[in-house]
Design an enzyme around this catalytic site. Sequence first.
Site, PDB file in Angstrom:
ATOM      1  N   SER A 283      24.492  13.696 -20.906  1.00 12.01           N
ATOM      2  CA  SER A 283      24.910  12.710 -19.905  1.00 12.01           C
ATOM      3  C   SER A 283      23.995  12.745 -18.696  1.00 12.01           C
ATOM      4  O   SER A 283      23.145  13.626 -18.560  1.00 12.01           O
ATOM      5  CB  SER A 283      26.357  12.968 -19.470  1.00 12.01           C
ATOM      6  OG  SER A 283      26.423  13.992 -18.502  1.00 12.01           O
ATOM      7  N   GLY A 284      24.229  11.790 -17.809  1.00 12.49           N
ATOM      8  CA  GLY A 284      23.506  11.727 -16.560  1.00 12.49           C
ATOM      9  C   GLY A 284      24.217  12.429 -15.422  1.00 12.49           C
ATOM     10  O   GLY A 284      23.870  12.216 -14.251  1.00 12.49           O
ATOM     11  N   ASP A 285      25.207  13.247 -15.747  1.00 14.50           N
ATOM     12  CA  ASP A 285      25.933  14.000 -14.719  1.00 14.50           C
ATOM     13  C   ASP A 285      26.499  15.254 -15.373  1.00 14.50           C
ATOM     14  O   ASP A 285      26.056  15.638 -16.458  1.00 14.50           O
ATOM     15  CB  ASP A 285      27.018  13.130 -14.075  1.00 14.50           C
ATOM     16  CG  ASP A 285      27.239  13.462 -12.597  1.00 14.50           C
ATOM     17  OD1 ASP A 285      27.681  14.600 -12.326  1.00 14.50           O
ATOM     18  OD2 ASP A 285      26.975  12.610 -11.733  1.00 14.50           O
ATOM     19  N   ASP A 286      27.497  15.881 -14.751  1.00 12.79           N
ATOM     20  CA  ASP A 286      28.042  17.118 -15.291  1.00 12.79           C
ATOM     21  C   ASP A 286      28.572  16.912 -16.712  1.00 12.79           C
ATOM     22  O   ASP A 286      29.199  15.895 -17.016  1.00 12.79           O
ATOM     23  CB  ASP A 286      29.192  17.622 -14.419  1.00 12.79           C
ATOM     24  CG  ASP A 286      28.733  18.033 -13.033  1.00 12.79           C
ATOM     25  OD1 ASP A 286      27.582  18.478 -12.888  1.00 12.79           O
ATOM     26  OD2 ASP A 286      29.536  17.902 -12.083  1.00 12.79           O
TER      27      ASP A 286
END
Length: 476
Positions: A283-286
């Site tokens: 993903s582009g985050d946590d």
Amino acid sequence: MMDVNDHPILNKLIATVKKPSWAFPLLLFTLFIILSLQITKNDSGFSTRPVSHPGFQFELSGSGTCDGSVPVRVVKRSIVEFGGVGDGVTSNTAAFRAAMRWMKEFEGRGGAQLNVPKGQWVTGSFNVVSDSTLFLEEGALVMGSQDPKEWPIIEPLPSYGRGRERLGGRHISLIHGDGLTNVVITGQNGTIDGRGKMWWDLWWNRTLEHTRGHLVEIMNSNNILISNLTFRNSPFWTIHPVYCSNVVIKDMTILAPLNAPNTDGIDPDSCTNVCIEDCYIESGDDLVAVKSGWDQYGTSMARPSSNIIIRRVSGTTPTCSGVGIGSEMSGGVSNIRVENIHIRNSAAGVRIKTDIGRGGYIENITITNITMENVKVPLRFSRGADDHPDDGWDPKALPKIKGIFISNVVSYNSRKAPMLLGMEGAPFEGICMKNVSLLGLPPTARWNCEHISGFVDGVLPAPCLLLQRNASVTCA
């Protein structure tokens, strides 16, 4: 410790677990009892880790597993029977909503199951119901509508006070539920694709009017199982249980472009008794983030996240962390166990994120058996993001962090030493590290520590002096 070449998640993602129908509620009840055991204090003053009760089969250890059996429902029907067309073009919003109205008739009467067969099923948002199973067969692809009107605006969460990205309300999730019990979303590794690029473009272009919707959000509910599916391209956080209890999320593949903004994988928020295991996430985050409300709204609501297991999760995120706590943690976070995690090519491994104005607490966190490859900062405690819902936040509301146990960690080719930054007036206390090896750091790399205290045993390279002040106390 997990072998870096061992990938149990990949072997399990294609399996559909079949057990007797009574196993799911029984194991959820067992999970509730075990995780509700009161935490006692040891002589050192630090909370001891949660331990399993010898009389139960469920274990809070790397060998344990949470039940993922799908209950047998009294009746089953296909989305085709409600007028669904799986051609990748026709809107099936009305069909899914009609199916849910039919399923509601079986609440408390054995429940109902909606099967989604092979095909491409375009739909806007719909609400699942209690005692229901949404089952995606092999080859089924549910696709989020590209019409924003099919993601209606709903009220903000009370523990946030506003939409997380924009003032006012927020777009509803693609699959939504509120005030439910005994909900299953599963299948034969079918796929739910939020087709989030439309939403990411609005965010990148700064033309987003309301906070983006999640792929799945279940609120104020209990006994939730999400398993054996692939979720892709969520507009915002992918799986968001909030104000829930007894939640199992397992055998999931969660994918988003690595530059897709805020596409967190799994975010339990003000939830208790949660098990997340055997998942692969890009993903582009946590990959996984534990939350509990935002500043004064979170402290006023006071709904903590507690008794959460995160294990056998692997994946990558170039901008954020494998497992994060916060930054929205104002309702409190406690009794979290993170184990057997494999993180690669990521900005951070494990991160605790907070801020002045958050208030709340983070305590009794166990992080063990972690393998990292090419992770920029393996361990990070962050402060001061200057991120608040409005002008009503209290600059005197400082978070309290105590009892962080980190053990059996190996990091290969990290570029920076740990950054552990507490707050003046609110130091992070009781940081315990044991058997932590950071391999391949540049010779000039040095630990960056401020306003923390604790102790270490078997940590290489040598940590900062703030973690060596209490050598008489050993990690339990």
